[in-house]
Structure formats: C-alpha cells, structure tokens
Write a protein that holds these residues in place. Structure first.
Motif, PDB file in Angstrom:
ATOM      1  N   GLN A  53       0.818  -1.221   0.000  1.00  0.00           N
ATOM      2  CA  GLN A  53       0.000   0.000   0.000  1.00  0.00           C
ATOM      3  C   GLN A  53       0.851   1.269   0.000  1.00  0.00           C
ATOM      4  O   GLN A  53       0.342   2.354  -0.262  1.00  0.00           O
ATOM      5  N   CYS A 101     -10.629   0.229   3.392  1.00  0.00           N
ATOM      6  CA  CYS A 101      -9.213   0.090   3.050  1.00  0.00           C
ATOM      7  C   CYS A 101      -8.648   1.469   2.767  1.00  0.00           C
ATOM      8  O   CYS A 101      -9.278   2.260   2.063  1.00  0.00           O
ATOM      9  N   HIS A 143      -7.374  -9.520   5.494  1.00  0.00           N
ATOM     10  CA  HIS A 143      -7.412  -8.357   4.596  1.00  0.00           C
ATOM     11  C   HIS A 143      -5.989  -7.961   4.182  1.00  0.00           C
ATOM     12  O   HIS A 143      -5.706  -7.766   2.993  1.00  0.00           O
ATOM     13  N   GLU A 144      -5.097  -7.868   5.173  1.00  0.00           N
ATOM     14  CA  GLU A 144      -3.716  -7.437   4.875  1.00  0.00           C
ATOM     15  C   GLU A 144      -2.969  -8.514   4.092  1.00  0.00           C
ATOM     16  O   GLU A 144      -2.193  -8.209   3.190  1.00  0.00           O
ATOM     17  N   HIS A 147      -3.456  -8.249   0.471  1.00  0.00           N
ATOM     18  CA  HIS A 147      -2.656  -7.210  -0.201  1.00  0.00           C
ATOM     19  C   HIS A 147      -1.318  -7.770  -0.700  1.00  0.00           C
ATOM     20  O   HIS A 147      -0.790  -7.300  -1.707  1.00  0.00           O
TER      21      HIS A 147
HETATM   22 ZN    ZN Z   1      -6.452  -2.609   2.628  1.00  0.00          ZN
END
Ligand code: ZN
Length: 172
Positions: A53, A101, A143-144, A147
C-alpha cells in the motif's frame, strides 16, 4: 525518524502485484519500513496496513487494531509487524462484516472471511510466531494478507449490493 508514507490507491498497478518474500528481517530498510508503516497507519486511522500500500512490494504488514474514528469497536493491541505471514489453518465458519481500506477511500464493503485462523509469521526481531486469531483481528490479518497477493477487499464481495459509500455506512 519515522515518517508517514504516501498510500497508493486502487488503480495503481503496484497494488496488484504479488509481493516478494522478505529475505532479511534485520535489514535496516525493512526495519525503517516497519516504523514508517506503523506511523502511516496510525495517522490515517487504519487498523492495519500492508507494505504494497506504500508501493513496497514485500511480504510484510502491520496489524494495529485499536478503537478509532473509522473502527470504534476495534480491540486494543500493540501495532505488530508480521513478516512473511502464512495462514496454516482456518475455521469452517465464514462471517461477513464491513471492511474499508486506506487504498480504497470512501468505500465500505461486506466481506466474507474465516472467523478463526491459525497463522505463522516472523516478527521484527526475526523470531517465528504462531498465533490463533479470531473475529476482528482475524479479519484484519486476512485483509492485509490479501494485499501481499495483489487482492483488494472489493474483489471478495459476493455482490455489488454489498458495497456502500463511507457516508452511507456512517448512517447505519
Ligand atoms: Zn487494505
């Protein structure tokens, strides 16, 4: 010195790459990245953030659950760096709950996730950690983890009807 890093958003192709294994946890650049990610997540009211991110395509994320304006009911925990993480087992039970997010501003979605997971990761001191996570913290981890494989929560929605704007979410 730690700094808050710019967060890339949906549409930036780096967010879609499969991130690379971290070879050396003790590398000064990795340690600096961990500190900067914690600062970045804290300033942005995030409960987690993954290295991709901030356009660093390596397998590392921060889980930093704490109650804040975006997630008032989040459990309190010390921000934890999880490096080269793995999900080694999971519950059969899947639960749907709201996620947002930092790379998808203004949108919330109802995302199905395993209720409980057993995970392994290397911590920032280079030690292997094994933990069982449940509910909200298990959700953050999943969730992470996504990524790191170039997956964003909107990919996991069962229907576009499960997506709402932040403004509508706050009315619920
Ligand atoms: Zn996220």
């Amino acid at each position: 010195m730690t700094e808050s890093l710019p967060i890339i958003q949906l549409g930036d192709r780096t967010l879609r790459h499969k991130a690379a294994w971290v070879e050396n946890v003790h590398d000064a650049r990795i340690q600096q990245l961990i500190d900067d990610l914690i600062t970045t997540a804290t300033k942005a009211n995030g409960v987690g953030i993954a290295a991709p991110q901030v356009a660093e395509s390596v397998r590392l994320f921060i889980v930093a659950s704490h109650p804040n304006a975006r997630y008032p009911n989040a459990p309190e925990m010390i921000p934890t760096a999880m490096i080269n993480p793995k999900i080694v087992a999971h519950s059969n039970e899947v639960v749907k709950d709201w996620e947002g997010c930092l790379s998808v501003p203004g949108i919330r979605g109802l995302v199905p996730r395993y209720q409980a997971i057993a995970v392994e990761y290397t911590d920032r001191n280079g030690n292997l950690q094994k933990q069982e996570l449940t509910d909200f913290v298990a959700r953050i981890f999943q969730h992470e983890y996504d990524h790191l494989d170039g997956v964003v929560f909107v990919d996991r929605l069962e229907s576009n009807l499960d997506m709402v704007t932040e403004e509508e979410y706050q009315k619920m």
